[in-house]
Write a protein that holds these residues in place. Structure first.
Motif, mmCIF file in Angstrom:
data_model
loop_
_atom_site.group_PDB
_atom_site.id
_atom_site.type_symbol
_atom_site.label_atom_id
_atom_site.label_comp_id
_atom_site.label_asym_id
_atom_site.label_seq_id
_atom_site.Cartn_x
_atom_site.Cartn_y
_atom_site.Cartn_z
ATOM 1 N N ASN A 1 -3.780 -5.626 7.045
ATOM 2 C CA ASN A 1 -3.457 -6.895 6.394
ATOM 3 C C ASN A 1 -4.458 -7.219 5.297
ATOM 4 N N GLY B 1 -1.260 -1.118 11.010
ATOM 5 C CA GLY B 1 -0.464 -2.345 11.125
ATOM 6 C C GLY B 1 -1.260 -3.578 11.514
ATOM 7 N N ASN B 2 -2.554 -3.407 11.765
ATOM 8 C CA ASN B 2 -3.336 -4.537 12.255
ATOM 9 C C ASN B 2 -4.095 -5.296 11.168
ATOM 10 N N VAL B 3 -5.017 -6.174 11.620
ATOM 11 C CA VAL B 3 -5.744 -7.041 10.688
ATOM 12 C C VAL B 3 -6.333 -6.317 9.499
ATOM 13 N N GLY C 1 -0.646 -8.453 19.756
ATOM 14 C CA GLY C 1 -1.196 -8.628 18.408
ATOM 15 C C GLY C 1 -0.793 -7.559 17.409
ATOM 16 N N PRO D 1 1.773 -6.187 15.145
ATOM 17 C CA PRO D 1 3.046 -6.747 14.672
ATOM 18 C C PRO D 1 4.234 -5.796 14.853
HETATM 19 C C1 NAG Z 1 -1.064 -10.539 8.425
HETATM 20 O O1 NAG Z 1 -0.987 -11.612 7.506
HETATM 21 C C2 NAG Z 1 0.171 -12.381 7.647
HETATM 22 C C3 NAG Z 1 0.199 -13.394 6.495
HETATM 23 O O2 NAG Z 1 -1.055 -13.981 6.320
HETATM 24 C C4 NAG Z 1 0.190 -13.032 9.023
HETATM 25 O O3 NAG Z 1 1.389 -13.769 9.192
HETATM 26 C C5 NAG Z 1 0.120 -11.943 10.099
HETATM 27 O O4 NAG Z 1 0.020 -12.529 11.373
HETATM 28 C C6 NAG Z 1 -1.063 -11.063 9.850
HETATM 29 N N1 NAG Z 1 -1.028 -9.975 10.812
HETATM 30 C C7 NAG Z 1 -2.105 -9.518 11.428
HETATM 31 C C8 NAG Z 1 -1.902 -8.385 12.378
HETATM 32 O O5 NAG Z 1 -3.220 -9.972 11.245
#
Ligand code: NAG
Ligand code: NAG
Ligand code: NAG
Length: 417
Positions: free
Chosen positions: A249, A244-246, A229, A231
């Protein structure tokens, strides 16, 4: 011989974080968190005036931020902190909208033990309401320190409030700094107080005289690819303020802030503990990619901290029963010492050191259900890492100092069995 495959998951993928409740051998540990929430927000200037408070803005020069905080004064990674000196008997802090729901902080003042409280976005928390041991608190400045305990969560500082007649002081930094770059094993995943029970925190805070920054996040690889999870891998992410996580985001979208390495004093020692996730077949990292990425990370660290000594830790996976004993499942056993040698050859000096973890943890120091060190396992790693640093680099610990471990002397504190 059959090895078990450890499952190093990231909690960010699971729906229900376990924070807040602490289990001791299937018993719920009594809740010692205290309620510090005020009924009003002291960011409301009328309320602040009515209560006789004054407010320092989050960028006040009296405040020292420890670890990684972004330009909005939101905290990231593992065990980030805030420290300042103050006079008087009361300290309140207002938390901004980027404060995670359910975040648990530890705080302490005047050399007293850590206390724990849940803090909430948009609210003011009165963390200190008296200083019982001090006869004239207005004349006696003392220290305040806060640390975020959850690696997945953060707080945003919106203001620090003290009574109108009192003042804040900047506390000078300790002269040395230690940096840890890691994954769940360094973030204290599954330990009682997460980051505040991690070997990384216990090592650094245990010296009692070093600044520290722990850039660790569960599931992360060194290799720059998706792992559990995350990225991106640490070879990329360590250069960023956020993990780098949610949460990154949600707050920064795809424009995270780069970390300004000049913001804090350069690290004297950088400890790297990475590879457990690269070694997991679920992530499909090739051995040569791991080696290349790890070498690149060493190059990156060396270019921002050219004088730092680097410690590359060996890895521990869980143990599996094997014949009449338990055997640890190995990870990058040959690769890490080779990476160390190769970096020292490349730069023609011995600045990268291999820390062999063999034998530090016995099989019951790793939770059989979590594949992560228990609180005791974390302490063992910290104790040996401290000794390694003392012997190798001549660092000394303070013989006095405030509490480091929390929630540990509940065991065996009974006389008269
Ligand atoms: C962050 O947001 C992007 C676009 O909505 C998504 O593709 C990605 O998976 C998200 N990453 C995480 C770590 O949540
Ligand atoms: C803090 O949060 C935890 C987890 O939700 C909860 O068990 C605890 O009672 C809370 N503490 C206070 C003082 O409300
Ligand atoms: C993990 O480490 C072991 C022991 O060093 C090595 O034999 C193996 O190739 C590695 N596996 C993966 C998937 O990286």
């Amino acid at each position: 011989m059959k090895f078990l495959t450890p499952f190093i998951a990231t909690l960010s993928l699971l729906a229900v974080p376990t924070f807040g409740r602490i289990w001791d051998n299937d018993q719920l540990r009594p809740d010692t968190t205290i309620d510090t929430k005020l009924a009003v927000s002291l960011l409301d200037t009328k309320e602040a005036a009515k209560g006789g408070w004054k407010t320092y803005k989050p960028d006040a020069k009296e405040l020292s931020y420890k670890g990684r905080w972004d330009s909005r004064h939101t905290s990231w990674w593992s065990a980030p902190g805030l420290k300042f000196g103050f006079t008087g008997e009361k300290v309140a802090i207002s938390f901004g909208k980027y404060t995670s729901p359910g975040v648990l902080i530890a705080f302490r003042y005047a050399g007293q033990d850590w206390q724990f409280t849940n803090v909430t976005a948009g609210q003011t928390h009165e963390l200190i309401s008296s200083r019982p041991l001090t006869s004239d608190p207005s004349k006696t400045p003392t220290s305040f320190e806060l640390r975020v305990t959850n690696w997945a969560y953060g707080v945003q500082i919106a203001g620090v409030h003290i009574p109108r007649s009192e003042r804040l002081y900047r506390i000078p930094d300790f002269p040395k700094r230690l940096e840890v770059i890691g994954d769940s094993l360094s973030a204290g995943m599954y330990a009682s107080y997460e980051s505040l029970s991690s070997w990384a925190y216990l090592t650094a805070a245990g010296f009692g005289n070093v600044e520290y920054s722990i850039s660790a996040y569960p599931g992360i690889c060194v290799t720059d690819q998706e792992c559990w999870g995350n990225p991106r891998g640490q070879v990329h992410q360590w250069a960023y303020t956020s993990d780098g996580n949610v949460r990154q985001n949600e707050t920064w979208g795809n424009k995270p802030e780069k970390w300004n390495f000049k913001k804090q004093q350069p690290a004297d020692i950088v400890i790297i503990n990475l590879g457990t996730n690269d070694n997991n077949t679920a992530n499909g990292v090739k051995n040569e990619d791991y080696v290349r990425s790890y070498k690149q990370l060493i190059d990156n660290v060396h270019s921002v901290f050219p004088r730092a000594q680097i410690i590359a830790m060996g890895l521990w996976n869980g143990f599996g029963p094997s014949g009449e004993t338990y055997t640890p499942s190995p990870a990058f056993v040959k690769e890490i010492p080779e990476i160390v040698q190769s970096a020292n050859r490349k730069y023609r000096k011995e600045f990268v050191h291999y820390f062999d973890v063999t034998g530090i943890l016995q099989h019951n120091d790793i939770g059989p259900g979590t594949w992560h060190p228990t609180d005791i396992g974390q302490m063992k790693v910290a104790a040996q890492m401290q000794m390694f640093i003392k012997m190798k680099f001549g660092w000394k610990s303070e013989s006095v100092g405030p509490m480091v471990h929390s929630g540990t002397y509940i065991y065996n504190d009974e006389c008269c069995y």
